[in-house]
Design a protein around this motif. Structure first.
Motif, PDB file in Angstrom:
ATOM      1  N   THR A 491      -1.334  -1.891   0.055  1.00 16.67           N
ATOM      2  CA  THR A 491      -2.600  -2.544   0.365  1.00 16.67           C
ATOM      3  C   THR A 491      -3.736  -2.161  -0.587  1.00 16.67           C
ATOM      4  O   THR A 491      -4.394  -3.053  -1.121  1.00 16.67           O
ATOM      5  N   PRO A 492      -4.000  -0.893  -0.868  1.00 16.96           N
ATOM      6  CA  PRO A 492      -5.079  -0.582  -1.818  1.00 16.96           C
ATOM      7  C   PRO A 492      -4.832  -1.163  -3.198  1.00 16.96           C
ATOM      8  O   PRO A 492      -5.758  -1.637  -3.857  1.00 16.96           O
ATOM      9  N   THR A 493      -3.571  -1.143  -3.635  1.00 16.55           N
ATOM     10  CA  THR A 493      -3.265  -1.710  -4.951  1.00 16.55           C
ATOM     11  C   THR A 493      -3.535  -3.202  -4.972  1.00 16.55           C
ATOM     12  O   THR A 493      -4.136  -3.736  -5.915  1.00 16.55           O
ATOM     13  N   ARG A 494      -3.075  -3.891  -3.922  1.00 16.00           N
ATOM     14  CA  ARG A 494      -3.302  -5.339  -3.867  1.00 16.00           C
ATOM     15  C   ARG A 494      -4.786  -5.658  -3.747  1.00 16.00           C
ATOM     16  O   ARG A 494      -5.281  -6.620  -4.347  1.00 16.00           O
ATOM     17  N   LEU A 495      -5.528  -4.838  -2.997  1.00 17.50           N
ATOM     18  CA  LEU A 495      -6.966  -5.054  -2.881  1.00 17.50           C
ATOM     19  C   LEU A 495      -7.646  -4.913  -4.240  1.00 17.50           C
ATOM     20  O   LEU A 495      -8.523  -5.697  -4.590  1.00 17.50           O
ATOM     21  N   ARG A 496      -7.246  -3.901  -4.996  1.00 23.03           N
ATOM     22  CA  ARG A 496      -7.817  -3.722  -6.339  1.00 23.03           C
ATOM     23  C   ARG A 496      -7.512  -4.949  -7.203  1.00 23.03           C
ATOM     24  O   ARG A 496      -8.391  -5.467  -7.895  1.00 23.03           O
ATOM     25  N   GLU A 497      -6.247  -5.413  -7.153  1.00 22.48           N
ATOM     26  CA  GLU A 497      -5.879  -6.583  -7.957  1.00 22.48           C
ATOM     27  C   GLU A 497      -6.695  -7.810  -7.551  1.00 22.48           C
ATOM     28  O   GLU A 497      -7.166  -8.571  -8.407  1.00 22.48           O
ATOM     29  N   LEU A 498      -6.860  -7.996  -6.241  1.00 17.87           N
ATOM     30  CA  LEU A 498      -7.622  -9.162  -5.771  1.00 17.87           C
ATOM     31  C   LEU A 498      -9.086  -9.058  -6.164  1.00 17.87           C
ATOM     32  O   LEU A 498      -9.702 -10.044  -6.581  1.00 17.87           O
ATOM     33  N   ARG A 499      -9.652  -7.856  -6.021  1.00 22.98           N
ATOM     34  CA  ARG A 499     -11.054  -7.691  -6.389  1.00 22.98           C
ATOM     35  C   ARG A 499     -11.267  -7.974  -7.869  1.00 22.98           C
ATOM     36  O   ARG A 499     -12.205  -8.664  -8.263  1.00 22.98           O
ATOM     37  N   HIS A 614      -8.364 -11.256   0.206  1.00 25.87           N
ATOM     38  CA  HIS A 614      -8.999  -9.936   0.095  1.00 25.87           C
ATOM     39  C   HIS A 614      -9.598  -9.514   1.435  1.00 25.87           C
ATOM     40  O   HIS A 614      -9.456  -8.364   1.865  1.00 25.87           O
ATOM     41  N   THR A 615     -10.276 -10.463   2.111  1.00 29.09           N
ATOM     42  CA  THR A 615     -10.901 -10.143   3.398  1.00 29.09           C
ATOM     43  C   THR A 615      -9.852  -9.760   4.429  1.00 29.09           C
ATOM     44  O   THR A 615     -10.021  -8.790   5.177  1.00 29.09           O
ATOM     45  N   ALA A 616      -8.743 -10.495   4.456  1.00 30.01           N
ATOM     46  CA  ALA A 616      -7.687 -10.206   5.431  1.00 30.01           C
ATOM     47  C   ALA A 616      -7.080  -8.825   5.175  1.00 30.01           C
ATOM     48  O   ALA A 616      -6.880  -8.033   6.111  1.00 30.01           O
ATOM     49  N   LEU A 617      -6.798  -8.518   3.926  1.00 28.41           N
ATOM     50  CA  LEU A 617      -6.209  -7.220   3.616  1.00 28.41           C
ATOM     51  C   LEU A 617      -7.198  -6.083   3.845  1.00 28.41           C
ATOM     52  O   LEU A 617      -6.832  -5.000   4.295  1.00 28.41           O
ATOM     53  N   ILE A 662     -19.157  -0.338   1.946  1.00 26.60           N
ATOM     54  CA  ILE A 662     -18.341   0.159   0.853  1.00 26.60           C
ATOM     55  C   ILE A 662     -17.054  -0.641   0.838  1.00 26.60           C
ATOM     56  O   ILE A 662     -16.305  -0.624   1.808  1.00 26.60           O
ATOM     57  N   PRO A 663     -16.760  -1.372  -0.229  1.00 25.31           N
ATOM     58  CA  PRO A 663     -15.517  -2.133  -0.289  1.00 25.31           C
ATOM     59  C   PRO A 663     -14.325  -1.220  -0.056  1.00 25.31           C
ATOM     60  O   PRO A 663     -14.318  -0.049  -0.430  1.00 25.31           O
ATOM     61  N   ALA A 664     -13.273  -1.789   0.554  1.00 29.66           N
ATOM     62  CA  ALA A 664     -12.139  -0.975   0.956  1.00 29.66           C
ATOM     63  C   ALA A 664     -11.456  -0.305  -0.213  1.00 29.66           C
ATOM     64  O   ALA A 664     -10.842   0.740  -0.064  1.00 29.66           O
ATOM     65  N   THR A 665     -11.537  -0.900  -1.398  1.00 30.77           N
ATOM     66  CA  THR A 665     -10.892  -0.278  -2.553  1.00 30.77           C
ATOM     67  C   THR A 665     -11.544   1.033  -2.918  1.00 30.77           C
ATOM     68  O   THR A 665     -10.953   1.849  -3.612  1.00 30.77           O
ATOM     69  N   THR A 666     -12.774   1.251  -2.468  1.00 28.25           N
ATOM     70  CA  THR A 666     -13.442   2.514  -2.768  1.00 28.25           C
ATOM     71  C   THR A 666     -12.979   3.620  -1.833  1.00 28.25           C
ATOM     72  O   THR A 666     -13.125   4.795  -2.134  1.00 28.25           O
ATOM     73  N   VAL A 667     -12.389   3.250  -0.697  1.00 30.97           N
ATOM     74  CA  VAL A 667     -11.956   4.259   0.255  1.00 30.97           C
ATOM     75  C   VAL A 667     -10.980   5.217  -0.405  1.00 30.97           C
ATOM     76  O   VAL A 667     -11.014   6.426  -0.202  1.00 30.97           O
ATOM     77  N   GLY A 668     -10.093   4.688  -1.249  1.00 31.10           N
ATOM     78  CA  GLY A 668      -9.121   5.536  -1.914  1.00 31.10           C
ATOM     79  C   GLY A 668      -9.768   6.570  -2.798  1.00 31.10           C
ATOM     80  O   GLY A 668      -9.234   7.656  -2.999  1.00 31.10           O
ATOM     81  N   VAL A 669     -10.942   6.252  -3.349  1.00 26.31           N
ATOM     82  CA  VAL A 669     -11.636   7.201  -4.213  1.00 26.31           C
ATOM     83  C   VAL A 669     -12.168   8.373  -3.410  1.00 26.31           C
ATOM     84  O   VAL A 669     -12.216   9.505  -3.876  1.00 26.31           O
ATOM     85  N   LEU A 670     -12.559   8.097  -2.158  1.00 28.69           N
ATOM     86  CA  LEU A 670     -13.251   9.119  -1.380  1.00 28.69           C
ATOM     87  C   LEU A 670     -12.350   9.838  -0.388  1.00 28.69           C
ATOM     88  O   LEU A 670     -12.730  10.858   0.167  1.00 28.69           O
TER      89      LEU A 670
END
Length: 673
Positions: A491-499, A614-617, A662-670
């Motif tokens: 999911t985080p990888t796909r979110l990054r790709e979609l963003r 992106h919103t669904a994921l 905070i977009p969900a892709t940033t969650v992985g950073v924190l």
């Protein structure tokens, strides 16, 4: 050392600094800092010295009303970012805030101070003042970081942390698409992706609208559009070796300099060897025209009256900046006096000249970044024309930019492998194909934290303990966790790709000539209205009774109405002719509007689909994370309160971070805590 997804290595220290920077920026989302009443913002926009563009006004409104501790404005070259910063200063000062500026270069400091009216220091100077001299950021303060894309990561992280401690609003302005810091950088794009960025894309520097669109496409990763335009407008010439390109550049420079003056035309090169070669040639041409006067040697550089020079080091005592250009007006063995391009006079001691002054007939891309001239001549090989460098070099001139490309690969083959008479010759198309490919290669890299496995992923061995901790759900959510869920790695990888896909699609959409297309559509609608009116007027005129004849004379009881209708019909025909002529002119400039509309609709549809996915994921990830909070959640929000009202507020705050602020892709950073 830590391995990246691409197989390279980065340091744990750099990763830690980048995480601190992102936390200091993203962690301040929606904190309610420095919100200005809309009425004050509108008053400042209305009172501006000249009208703002739609984008500039939208950026000012969004930044002043966001409440984010850090706001990002990404601005293409020549879109009026400094002017926009000046309007933001007026907005905040009208609301009682103190506005300070900071920039990575002395030249940017001077521009922000003089053009935007913001007292500004270099990034290094401000950090020294804060960390060593006991200076403090002001209460109710707003800090504008200009040319933020050029600011290095380490000092930027320290500054953002200082702003966070002082609760000072930060407005970071720059262009991630231009040349970045020579040190580790790239944070502006990362913060913009995490928080969302205001964008200034309407370029006003180039006088030719078609060139502005072509440069926009180059900036957004579509170099072939720029090259096609440049080919059609005779802006590109190909050479088999650098000598031919340099000879042509000098000939063109001499011609343009005679017309607009040597201060308004510059040759731009990637490497110092080519730059020095062009500077020597230009000085010889100037000397042949008796344009150079008395000359002295200062260390390794010879300087003459009439020479074009550039200062390459900030010096507060001399009041000169790195990048300040000027023309020598007087010299003697102890000093050089220059008239700067900004209309100032500066006296440079011989020691400074010997160490920090260069000739300025030819400059590098970094030397020209932020500058504006009438004409530019870019001399480069295909390997020189990386994305950021090519955009920076090719976007400096208001009027004409020429690109002289030489075949460096053939030069290497000639010297290393083949006899001179057997050296293969690349065709022009082959050379430009290499240019187009190179123009898609970035000069910079993403932050290290965007290149290593996302925090919390199963392939991140550094976070095994954090994963184990996150896998222990609170008791009240144990039942909800009982059902199996998809692996968290995808999911985080796909979110990054979609963003990233959504951002690319938006950039492609902004690269289209939408303003001209909308103008054509408006003219089409006006032409349709005028045609309908023409038919109605014609019918009304035809419906009037014929004049009557009385006693041998013609009598027309509808003469006044007939005259009014005839006049209205003539005016209608004139306006219709004008509208159609304007429409035809725009279509000739734009090309086929039907094709452009289809491209626009396709991009809009693709954006809608990607955004929905992106919103669904994102919601799926948020729901999953809400069931098992990562360690950083406790560090940020504390333990879950027991009282119902406080418990609900705690859940709302946490949900808000995951789902929106905070977009969900940033969650992985924190999420490593």
């Amino acid at each position: 050392m830590i391995a990246t997804r691409g197989g390279e290595m980065t340091t744990a220290e750099l990763v830690a600094v980048e995480r601190r920077l992102i936390t200091a920026a993203v962690g301040r989302a929606c904190e309610g800092t420095s919100i200005v009443a809309p009425s004050l913002t509108e008053r400042a926009i209305t009172a501006a010295d000249r009208p703002l563009t739609v984008e500039q006004a939208a950026a000012a409104r969004a930044v002043a009303g966001s409440g984010h501790g850090v706001s990002v404005i990404q601005a293409l070259a020549g879109t009026g970012k400094t002017y926009t910063a000046g309007v933001l200063r007026q907005v905040y000062e009208s609301a009682g805030y103190t506005v300070l500026g900071v920039a990575p270069t002395g030249r940017a400091v001077r521009e922000l101070t003089e053009e935007a009216g913001i007292p500004t220091r270099t990034l290094d100077r401000l950090l020294i003042d804060l960390e060593q001299l006991g200076d403090e950021l002001p209460q109710n303060g707003v800090l504008v970081i200009d040319e933020a894309g050029m600011a290095a990561t380490h000092p930027s992280a320290r500054l953002l942390e200082a702003a966070e401690r002082a609760r000072v609003k930060v407005v970071a302005i720059g262009d991630p698409g231009q040349l970045a810091s020579v040190q580790a950088g790239g944070w502006l794009g990362a913060v913009g992706r995490a928080l969302g960025a205001q964008r200034l894309t309407e370029v006003m520097r180039q006088r030719n609208p078609a060139e502005r669109r072509a440069l926009g496409a180059l900036h957004d990763g579509h170099p072939q559009r720029y090259l096609d335009w440049a080919e059609c407008n005779e802006r590109i010439e190909a050479f088999s070796d650098p000598a031919g390109a340099c000879e042509q550049a000098l000939a063109e420079w001499a011609h343009v300099a005679a017309a607009v003056g040597p201060s308004q035309t510059v040759m731009i090169a990637r490497d110092n060897e080519t730059r020095e070669r062009l500077n020597r040639g230009a000085r010889e041409l100037r000397r042949g025209l008796d344009a150079l006067g008395e000359e002295h040697a200062y260390g390794s550089i010879d300087v003459a009256v009439g020479d074009r020079v550039i200062c390459r080091r900030n010096d507060g005592q001399l009041d000169v900046d790195n990048g300040m250009r000027g023309t020598v007006r007087h010299l003697d063995p102890d000093r050089v006096v220059i008239d700067t391009d900004g209309g100032l006079v500066r006296e440079l001691p011989s020691a400074y000249v010997a160490e920090h002054v260069e000739h300025a007939y030819s400059l590098t891309g970094h030397g020209m970044q932020g500058g504006t001239i009438e004409s530019a001549i870019v001399v480069a090989s295909p390997r020189d024309l990386t994305a950021g460098w090519s955009y920076t070099a090719l976007s400096r001139a208001r009027e004409t930019t020429r690109l002289l490309v030489y075949d460096d690969d053939l030069e290497r083959e000639r010297s290393e492998f083949a006899p001179t008479d057997q050296t293969p010759t690349a065709t022009r198309d082959e050379l430009l194909d290499r240019v187009a490919r190179r123009m898609q290669e970035r000069d910079d890299e993403d932050l290290a934290i965007e290149q290593i496995p996302a925090a919390g992923r199963v392939d991140d061995p550094n976070l095994a303990d954090a994963q184990a901790h996150a896998a222990e759900p609170p008791q009240e959510h144990a039942a909800a966790r009982a059902e199996p869920t998809p692996p968290a790695t995808a999911t985080p990888t796909r979110l990054r790709e979609l963003r990233e896909r959504i951002e690319r699609l938006h950039l492609q959409l902004t690269a289209l000539p939408t303003r001209e297309l909308q103008r054509i559509e408006d003219l089409d609608a006006r032409a349709h209205t005028l045609t309908t009116q023409h038919e109605q007027l014609t019918q009304r005129l035809a419906g009037l009774p014929d004049p009557q004849r009385r006693l041998g004379r013609e009598h027309d009881p509808h003469a006044i109405e007939r005259a009014h209708l005839t006049t209205a019909l003539q005016a209608n025909e004139r306006e219709l002719d004008t509208v159609l002529a304007q429409r035809d002119g725009l279509e000739r400039e734009l090309g086929d509007p039907v094709e452009t509309r289809a491209e626009r609709e396709g991009l809009e549809h693709a954006i809608t689909q990607a955004t929905q996915e992106h919103t669904a994921l994102r919601n799926e990830l948020a729901d999953r994370e809400l069931q098992a909070p990562a360690p950083w959640v406790k560090a940020t929000f504390g333990e879950r309160p027991g009282r119902p009202a406080q418990h609900q507020a705690w859940e709302n705050d946490r949900s808000h971070v995951y789902a929106g602020a905070i977009p969900a892709t940033t969650v992985g950073v924190l999420s490593d805590g």
